[in-house]
Design a protein around this motif. Structure first.
Motif, PDB file in Angstrom:
ATOM      1  N   GLN A   1       0.823  -1.202   0.000  1.00 19.48           N
ATOM      2  CA  GLN A   1       0.000   0.000   0.000  1.00 19.48           C
ATOM      3  C   GLN A   1       0.865   1.264   0.000  1.00 19.48           C
ATOM      4  O   GLN A   1       0.544   2.257  -0.665  1.00 19.48           O
ATOM      5  CB  GLN A   1      -0.924   0.013   1.208  1.00 19.48           C
ATOM      6  CG  GLN A   1      -1.904   1.183   1.210  1.00 19.48           C
ATOM      7  CD  GLN A   1      -2.449   1.500   2.579  1.00 19.48           C
ATOM      8  OE1 GLN A   1      -1.757   1.361   3.579  1.00 19.48           O
ATOM      9  NE2 GLN A   1      -3.704   1.925   2.627  1.00 19.48           N
TER      10      GLN A   1
ATOM     11  N   LEU B   1      -4.083 -11.602   1.491  1.00 21.15           N
ATOM     12  CA  LEU B   1      -5.133 -11.192   0.556  1.00 21.15           C
ATOM     13  C   LEU B   1      -6.201 -10.383   1.281  1.00 21.15           C
ATOM     14  O   LEU B   1      -6.665  -9.349   0.782  1.00 21.15           O
ATOM     15  CB  LEU B   1      -5.749 -12.427  -0.103  1.00 21.15           C
ATOM     16  CG  LEU B   1      -6.913 -12.162  -1.063  1.00 21.15           C
ATOM     17  CD1 LEU B   1      -6.446 -11.292  -2.243  1.00 21.15           C
ATOM     18  CD2 LEU B   1      -7.495 -13.482  -1.576  1.00 21.15           C
ATOM     19  N   GLY B   2      -6.590 -10.844   2.466  1.00 17.49           N
ATOM     20  CA  GLY B   2      -7.578 -10.103   3.231  1.00 17.49           C
ATOM     21  C   GLY B   2      -7.091  -8.714   3.616  1.00 17.49           C
ATOM     22  O   GLY B   2      -7.843  -7.734   3.571  1.00 17.49           O
TER      23      GLY B   2
ATOM     24  N   VAL C   1      -4.842  -6.906   1.962  1.00 20.00           N
ATOM     25  CA  VAL C   1      -4.816  -6.091   0.742  1.00 20.00           C
ATOM     26  C   VAL C   1      -6.209  -5.560   0.420  1.00 20.00           C
ATOM     27  O   VAL C   1      -6.388  -4.380   0.096  1.00 20.00           O
ATOM     28  CB  VAL C   1      -4.253  -6.910  -0.436  1.00 20.00           C
ATOM     29  CG1 VAL C   1      -4.479  -6.184  -1.759  1.00 20.00           C
ATOM     30  CG2 VAL C   1      -2.768  -7.176  -0.231  1.00 20.00           C
ATOM     31  N   ILE C   2      -7.212  -6.419   0.514  1.00 22.50           N
ATOM     32  CA  ILE C   2      -8.584  -5.991   0.231  1.00 22.50           C
ATOM     33  C   ILE C   2      -9.029  -4.922   1.235  1.00 22.50           C
ATOM     34  O   ILE C   2      -9.640  -3.909   0.874  1.00 22.50           O
ATOM     35  CB  ILE C   2      -9.538  -7.195   0.267  1.00 22.50           C
ATOM     36  CG1 ILE C   2      -9.220  -8.156  -0.882  1.00 22.50           C
ATOM     37  CG2 ILE C   2     -10.996  -6.742   0.191  1.00 22.50           C
ATOM     38  CD1 ILE C   2     -10.001  -9.457  -0.840  1.00 22.50           C
ATOM     39  N   ALA C   3      -8.693  -5.129   2.502  1.00 23.31           N
ATOM     40  CA  ALA C   3      -9.095  -4.168   3.532  1.00 23.31           C
ATOM     41  C   ALA C   3      -8.441  -2.810   3.312  1.00 23.31           C
ATOM     42  O   ALA C   3      -9.080  -1.765   3.477  1.00 23.31           O
ATOM     43  CB  ALA C   3      -8.735  -4.714   4.916  1.00 23.31           C
TER      44      ALA C   3
ATOM     45  N   PHE D   1      -6.942  -1.569   0.375  1.00 23.25           N
ATOM     46  CA  PHE D   1      -7.165  -0.926  -0.917  1.00 23.25           C
ATOM     47  C   PHE D   1      -8.651  -0.680  -1.213  1.00 23.25           C
ATOM     48  O   PHE D   1      -9.011   0.396  -1.682  1.00 23.25           O
ATOM     49  CB  PHE D   1      -6.548  -1.768  -2.028  1.00 23.25           C
ATOM     50  CG  PHE D   1      -5.063  -1.626  -2.134  1.00 23.25           C
ATOM     51  CD1 PHE D   1      -4.491  -0.694  -2.983  1.00 23.25           C
ATOM     52  CD2 PHE D   1      -4.216  -2.415  -1.372  1.00 23.25           C
ATOM     53  CE1 PHE D   1      -3.117  -0.545  -3.082  1.00 23.25           C
ATOM     54  CE2 PHE D   1      -2.836  -2.282  -1.458  1.00 23.25           C
ATOM     55  CZ  PHE D   1      -2.290  -1.338  -2.313  1.00 23.25           C
ATOM     56  N   LYS D   2      -9.497  -1.655  -0.933  1.00 20.99           N
ATOM     57  CA  LYS D   2     -10.906  -1.515  -1.304  1.00 20.99           C
ATOM     58  C   LYS D   2     -11.697  -0.762  -0.241  1.00 20.99           C
ATOM     59  O   LYS D   2     -12.493   0.129  -0.557  1.00 20.99           O
ATOM     60  CB  LYS D   2     -11.535  -2.899  -1.538  1.00 20.99           C
ATOM     61  CG  LYS D   2     -13.002  -2.820  -1.973  1.00 20.99           C
ATOM     62  CD  LYS D   2     -13.541  -4.184  -2.336  1.00 20.99           C
ATOM     63  CE  LYS D   2     -15.018  -4.117  -2.721  1.00 20.99           C
ATOM     64  NZ  LYS D   2     -15.253  -3.217  -3.859  1.00 20.99           N
TER      65      LYS D   2
END
Length: 454
Positions: free
Chosen positions: A142, A422-423, A425-427, A429-430
């Motif tokens: 990030q 993965l979790g 990254v999603i938290a 970025f998204k």
């Protein structure tokens, strides 16, 4: 103390007419306590507070100082705080701003280091760190994205970032050499394509106007910030004494081959020879502290980085954990004083790591103030900022490899760590989750996954 004053205006959009030293002291202390999120997050906090909300400094003056700090070896966010504190209130303003940026995180990290070495082998702590390490990798990714979106505003700068990544990842070139090439590219580009290398690299906020500022675009350089050779000599002599006296005492008391003088010398080199802030310096520290001196293991280095991410202040404060580990493992004061050895080593490492950062600002600040509108100076800094993005991306891959393949590529991938990463990254970025919240969630997930297979 030097204090900047402007004519009092009655308009609601007027700049603050003055900022007292103790008013600034309170802000710098608050910043040291809340500055989470690594250099990108810390710079963002300073921009919001100092440029947008308080309007102590204008956008262009802020970016000019930031580009200079990005050029320097060491933590750019801490150096930026030192620079602004110095610009507002002279030498003591800079010393206070820079010290308060570091001190809370140092004290917190020493306390966490004591807990880690006292209870780190327990299943509870091991499970928590199993989840934290993938989160750290996602945070570094990030950081590369956030800095990249601010710095890479055209294809020229994208090309510099890609070239720096290739140079350090594939060719293993030393980062100082990459910085040199980037600076040369920026200098040449500033002469032949200046619109691509303007201050801030085409930063979209460079033309934003948040209203009049205490230190505005056209505010004259204060008297204490003007370049003078006698003052430069004075700063150099004081800085040399602040390095020589502690190092001389360590060598006299312990001997040159002792762990403490070796730490002082190694982290002095780290402070002087590595560029791009914490994310760029960590591979160098890893190589020396783990492979060369054996002050800690690679696993402990990752754990230390995780602890550094959970504390406010500059991420490079992780060197305090490295020092604590070395003082503890090497039993520098004997087996009956392991924690005392760790605390002293952490303080020694912090001193020699951050001392050059203060000297770079106090010595170089007057010169930088005289080059605010000089593209020949700002264009190389813009190119260097772009090069740093490629180095941070390399560090993200470095951490990702150790998390996903802890036993090397020959072994199978750690799917549990991959799922947590993965979790994270999603938290990040998204859903734009807070870094601390992500670390806590990943630590909890790591604990659950770790103990579900026991």
């Amino acid at each position: 103390m030097t204090e900047i004053r402007l004519q009092v205006e009655t308009s609601a959009t007027s700049a603050p007419h003055s900022v007292r030293f103790w008013q600034a002291f309170t802000f710098w202390l608050k910043l040291g306590l809340i500055s989470f999120g690594g250099p990108a997050g810390q710079i963002s906090i300073m921009h919001q507070e100092l440029v947008e909300n308080r309007r102590w400094i204008s956008e262009r003056r802020f970016l000019h100082a930031l580009n200079y700090c990005m050029l320097l070896p060491g933590p750019e966010a801490q150096q930026l705080a030192t620079y602004i504190g110095w610009l507002m209130h002279g030498t003591w303003g800079g010393v206070v701003a820079g010290t308060l940026f570091i001190l809370p995180s140092l004290l917190i990290l020493i306390a966490l280091s004591c807990i880690y070495f006292a209870f780190g082998e327990t299943q509870l702590v091991a499970g928590l760190f199993f989840g934290i390490k993938p989160a750290v990798t996602a945070i570094v990714v990030q950081a590369a994205h956030r800095i990249g979106t601010r710095a890479l505003k055209n294809n020229w700068l994208w090309g510099i970032a890609m070239a720096s990544f290739t140079a350090i990842f594939a060719a293993n070139l030393p980062f100082p050499l990459i910085v040199l090439f980037a600076a040369m590219t920026g200098y040449i580009g500033g002469r032949f394509a200046p619109h691509h290398f303007k201050n801030g690299g085409g930063h979209e906020q460079a033309d934003k106007n948040y209203g009049p500022s205490l230190i505005d675009d056209d505010t004259p350089t204060p008297e204490h910030a003007r370049f003078r050779w006698p003052r430069l000599l004075q700063v150099a002599l004081v800085g040399a004494a602040l390095w020589l006296v502690p190092m001389g005492l360590l060598v006299f008391i312990c001997g040159w081959s002792h762990t403490l003088p070796q730490m002082g010398w190694f982290f002095t080199k780290a402070a002087l020879l590595t560029f791009g802030g914490a994310y760029a310096v960590l591979p160098y520290v890893y190589q020396g502290a783990v492979a060369q001196f054996g002050w800690l293991t690679s696993t402990q280095m990752m754990d230390g980085l995780a602890l550094g991410e959970t504390t406010p202040g500059p991420l490079i404060i992780v060197v305090a954990f490295v020092g604590f580990a070395g003082g503890y493992v090497k039993t520098i004061f004997g087996s009956d004083a392991l924690f005392l050895g760790g605390v002293v080593a952490a303080i020694v490492v912090t001193w020699f790591t951050f001392l050059p950062s203060f000297l770079f600002i106090l010595a170089g600040g007057p010169f930088v103030e005289s080059t605010r509108n000089d593209l020949n100076f700002t264009a190389p800094l813009t190119a260097i900022t772009a090069a740093v993005v490629g180095v941070i991306l390399n560090l993200a891959l470095f951490f990702g490899y150790h998390v996903l393949w802890p036993n090397g590529f020959g072994a199978s991938i750690d799917w549990a760590s991959g799922l947590i990463m993965l979790g994270a990254v999603i938290a990040l970025f998204k859903f734009k989750c807070n870094v601390i919240h992500v670390i806590v969630a990943c630590a909890s997930m790591g604990f659950i996954l770790k103990f579900s297979v026991l």
